[in-house]
Design a protein around this motif. Structure first.
Motif, short mmCIF file in Angstrom:
data_model
loop_
_atom_site.label_atom_id
_atom_site.label_comp_id
_atom_site.label_asym_id
_atom_site.label_seq_id
_atom_site.Cartn_x
_atom_site.Cartn_y
_atom_site.Cartn_z
N TRP A 108 0.83 -1.20 0.00
CA TRP A 108 0.00 0.00 0.00
C TRP A 108 0.87 1.25 0.00
CZ3 TRP A 108 -5.37 0.25 -0.19
CH2 TRP A 108 -6.05 -0.98 -0.06
N ASP A 109 1.97 1.23 0.76
CA ASP A 109 2.88 2.37 0.80
C ASP A 109 3.43 2.68 -0.59
OD1 ASP A 109 2.51 2.51 3.53
OD2 ASP A 109 4.45 1.62 4.04
N VAL A 110 3.86 1.64 -1.29
CA VAL A 110 4.47 1.83 -2.61
C VAL A 110 3.47 2.44 -3.59
CG1 VAL A 110 5.38 0.60 -4.62
CG2 VAL A 110 6.23 0.06 -2.33
N PHE A 111 2.27 1.90 -3.62
CA PHE A 111 1.27 2.40 -4.57
C PHE A 111 0.86 3.84 -4.22
CE2 PHE A 111 1.15 -1.88 -6.01
CZ PHE A 111 0.58 -1.84 -7.28
N LEU A 112 0.72 4.14 -2.93
CA LEU A 112 0.37 5.50 -2.55
C LEU A 112 1.49 6.47 -2.90
CD1 LEU A 112 -1.25 7.71 -1.21
CD2 LEU A 112 -0.45 6.89 1.02
N TYR A 113 2.73 6.09 -2.64
CA TYR A 113 3.86 6.99 -2.92
C TYR A 113 3.93 7.33 -4.41
CZ TYR A 113 8.57 8.96 -2.73
OH TYR A 113 9.66 9.80 -2.82
N GLU A 114 3.66 6.35 -5.25
CA GLU A 114 3.68 6.60 -6.69
C GLU A 114 2.58 7.59 -7.08
OE1 GLU A 114 3.03 5.52 -11.06
OE2 GLU A 114 1.67 5.01 -9.43
N ILE A 115 1.41 7.46 -6.46
CA ILE A 115 0.30 8.39 -6.72
C ILE A 115 0.68 9.81 -6.28
CG2 ILE A 115 -2.04 9.02 -6.00
CD1 ILE A 115 -2.60 5.97 -5.80
N LEU A 116 1.28 9.92 -5.11
CA LEU A 116 1.68 11.24 -4.60
C LEU A 116 2.76 11.87 -5.47
CD1 LEU A 116 1.77 10.54 -0.75
CD2 LEU A 116 -0.01 11.72 -2.06
N GLN A 117 3.71 11.08 -5.93
CA GLN A 117 4.76 11.61 -6.80
C GLN A 117 4.18 12.18 -8.09
OE1 GLN A 117 7.67 8.34 -7.17
NE2 GLN A 117 9.13 9.68 -6.16
N ASN A 118 3.14 11.57 -8.58
CA ASN A 118 2.55 12.00 -9.84
C ASN A 118 1.58 13.18 -9.68
OD1 ASN A 118 3.92 10.02 -11.26
ND2 ASN A 118 2.26 8.54 -11.10
N ASN A 119 1.18 13.48 -8.44
CA ASN A 119 0.13 14.48 -8.25
C ASN A 119 0.46 15.58 -7.24
OD1 ASN A 119 -2.38 13.31 -9.82
ND2 ASN A 119 -1.45 11.57 -8.76
#
Length: 208
Positions: A108-119
């Motif tokens: 969950w951390d990895v997927f959330l971090y990728e979302i935050l990096q993109n937005n």
């Protein structure tokens, strides 16, 4: 040190186990030594570890068999490898339970971090610090705020893996067993991934 490939006929007879009772090492003359890790009762099979027991896929790829005692598999998020490396997370922490489909928290951390990096780079930087300092309260705050986005990203990933595995299985089953004897093992591996991710998909759908 220089890597070498050595043939050790007797050691080759030892089977793999997630909980081995032996280990192998080589001395400076190239002799193979097998040592037990604890006292073993007579008649007990001798076993060694051929790889990370939490992820059967590399063992399958290198040695051509599927361990029958794997309780977890890797989440298959290789497309997020840069994110995984940046967060400093080991693959052994990015697991899915084969008996329940439950996803490890760091996935969950990895997927959330990728979302935050993109937005939202500022939020991404703050979440990164929270991960590195083990600030679980700060991390949970971001997980709560962006839960639906992370959930949707995980669903998309899980369903893609399920579709890919189904296509690979159909392709494998089209091969002639006489010329491709590993097909049953390939299908068994794909079935493990499919069944695990099917349970994961069901859990994610229950979340929203």
């Amino acid at each position: 040190p220089t890597r070498q490939k050595l043939i050790a006929p007797m050691a080759d007879m030892l089977n793999h186990s997630a909980e081995p009772n032996c280990e192998i090492d080589f001395d400076y003359e190239g002799n193979c030594n097998v040592q037990t890790l604890y006292d073993i009762q007579p008649g007990t099979p001798l076993t060694i570890s051929l790889g990370d027991p939490t992820n059967p896929t590399p063992i399958f790829a290198q040695y051509g068999f599927l361990p029958n005692d794997c309780a977890t598999i890797f989440c298959k998020a290789m497309h997020l490898d840069p994110v995984i490396k940046h967060l400093g997370i080991d693959f052994k922490d990015l697991l899915i339970q084969t008996q329940s489909g439950e996803i490890a928290p760091k996935v969950w951390d990895v997927f959330l971090y990728e979302i935050l990096q993109n937005n939202d780079q500022q939020a991404a930087d703050e979440f990164y610090v929270a991960c590195k300092t083990n600030d679980e309260n700060a991390k949970q705050g971001y997980h709560d705020q962006y839960f639906q986005y992370t959930l949707d990203a995980l669903k998309q990933h899980v369903y893609k893996i399920m579709a890919d595995v189904e296509n690979l299985t159909m392709k494998a089953q089209s091969y002639d067993l006489q010329t491709h004897p590993r097909v049953p093992v390939i299908v068994a591996h794909n079935t493990l991934v499919r069944d695990t991710f099917t349970m994961t998909a069901a859990l994610l759908e229950q979340m929203g």
